[in-house]
Design an enzyme around this catalytic site. Sequence first.
Site, mmCIF file in Angstrom:
data_model
loop_
_atom_site.group_PDB
_atom_site.id
_atom_site.type_symbol
_atom_site.label_atom_id
_atom_site.label_comp_id
_atom_site.label_asym_id
_atom_site.label_seq_id
_atom_site.Cartn_x
_atom_site.Cartn_y
_atom_site.Cartn_z
ATOM 1 N N ARG A 1 3.530 -8.200 13.674
ATOM 2 C CA ARG A 1 2.717 -7.144 13.049
ATOM 3 C C ARG A 1 1.560 -7.751 12.261
ATOM 4 O O ARG A 1 0.453 -7.207 12.229
ATOM 5 C CB ARG A 1 3.576 -6.288 12.110
ATOM 6 N N ARG B 1 -6.788 1.666 11.263
ATOM 7 C CA ARG B 1 -6.384 0.272 11.461
ATOM 8 C C ARG B 1 -7.315 -0.439 12.420
ATOM 9 O O ARG B 1 -7.179 -1.647 12.615
ATOM 10 C CB ARG B 1 -4.974 0.228 12.023
ATOM 11 N N ARG C 1 13.444 -5.041 2.767
ATOM 12 C CA ARG C 1 13.252 -3.597 2.547
ATOM 13 C C ARG C 1 14.345 -2.787 3.251
ATOM 14 O O ARG C 1 14.712 -3.083 4.392
ATOM 15 C CB ARG C 1 11.876 -3.208 3.087
ATOM 16 N N LYS D 1 0.813 -1.219 0.000
ATOM 17 C CA LYS D 1 0.000 0.000 0.000
ATOM 18 C C LYS D 1 0.849 1.273 0.000
ATOM 19 O O LYS D 1 0.472 2.252 -0.642
ATOM 20 C CB LYS D 1 -1.022 0.005 1.130
ATOM 21 N N ARG E 1 14.433 -0.913 8.939
ATOM 22 C CA ARG E 1 13.583 -0.468 10.058
ATOM 23 C C ARG E 1 13.531 -1.574 11.110
ATOM 24 O O ARG E 1 13.467 -2.754 10.761
ATOM 25 C CB ARG E 1 12.158 -0.208 9.545
HETATM 26 P P1 AMP Z 1 3.394 1.595 9.008
HETATM 27 O O1 AMP Z 1 4.543 2.374 8.462
HETATM 28 O O2 AMP Z 1 2.064 2.043 8.482
HETATM 29 O O3 AMP Z 1 3.592 0.100 8.902
HETATM 30 O O4 AMP Z 1 3.353 1.923 10.593
HETATM 31 C C1 AMP Z 1 4.439 1.640 11.428
HETATM 32 C C2 AMP Z 1 3.961 1.516 12.863
HETATM 33 O O5 AMP Z 1 3.366 2.758 13.268
HETATM 34 C C3 AMP Z 1 2.887 0.461 13.099
HETATM 35 O O6 AMP Z 1 3.428 -0.846 13.300
HETATM 36 C C4 AMP Z 1 2.228 1.008 14.366
HETATM 37 O O7 AMP Z 1 3.036 0.749 15.517
HETATM 38 C C5 AMP Z 1 2.244 2.502 14.116
HETATM 39 N N1 AMP Z 1 1.014 2.973 13.419
HETATM 40 C C6 AMP Z 1 0.922 3.542 12.189
HETATM 41 N N2 AMP Z 1 -0.349 3.857 11.895
HETATM 42 C C7 AMP Z 1 -1.079 3.462 12.964
HETATM 43 C C8 AMP Z 1 -2.472 3.478 13.259
HETATM 44 N N3 AMP Z 1 -3.372 3.939 12.376
HETATM 45 N N4 AMP Z 1 -2.869 3.002 14.458
HETATM 46 C C9 AMP Z 1 -1.983 2.536 15.367
HETATM 47 N N5 AMP Z 1 -0.666 2.455 15.149
HETATM 48 C C10 AMP Z 1 -0.209 2.914 13.951
#
Ligand code: AMP
Length: 229
Positions: free
Chosen positions: A173, A90, A129, A13, A162
């Site tokens: 995750r 989420r 990545r 995404k 990361r």
């Molecule tokens: P992402 O880059 O979208 O995979 O987000 C990295 C991390 O940020 C996730 O594993 C969560 O710990 C946190 N995170 C990002 N967006 C959200 C959300 N909408 N709700 C809760 N945690 C979030």
Amino acid sequence: MILILFGPPGAGKGTQAKLISDYAKIQHISTGDILRQHVKEGSAIGLKAKAYMDKGELVPDELVTDMLSDYLQRPETNAKKGFILDGFPRTRSQAQALDALLKKLGLKVSAALYFDATKDVIIKRLSGRRVCKQCGCIFHIVNMPPQREMLCDKCGSGLIQRDDDKEETIIRRLEVYHKQSTPVLRYYEKQNILRRVNGDLEADEVFKIVKRDIGQLWQGAAKHDNDSC
Ligand code: AMP
């Protein structure tokens, strides 16, 4: 046009959000990116969020919802011009909070694109990545290696993995994702604005499908922009 992009981590995404953003000239807002920026700056939000993020867990709804609400209401965000939201909502509660916030701003979600991919594909993608620590540009050690090893093609800074892209965190995750986010899928399915995308395919194939699927939305949005000029 307001597009929600959601699906398990590694389903593509983020990549599609950037492609759509360039193509349709619409801003890309990623809650993961905003949170990482807070962590980098050591802000109060960043300090609270870091422990959850490092473990691959969701940051509490209230924290991330307040953060996004603040971001969308900043004049420089110009939310009325439309945006692609990547990584939010989420949970069902976040989806409801988003609808309430958009209503307040006189906006509503145009479509929710659900990217799905199989576990093996996700693990291969995420564990390979590498991200530029300076400009955030994304590479992959197999699929999209940088020209110079571990250096960004765009700005020349070092690439890093990361913490949450390590294999054991990816598995965590994914578990968290499926438990919390299935209700989000149902939420948009009920509203009849859900579109499913096969995230196992290569990025350019996925983008062709996405372009076709939401072509009408773009035309509608472009017409709306022209009408309001
Ligand atoms: P992402 O880059 O979208 O995979 O987000 C990295 C991390 O940020 C996730 O594993 C969560 O710990 C946190 N995170 C990002 N967006 C959200 C959300 N909408 N709700 C809760 N945690 C979030």
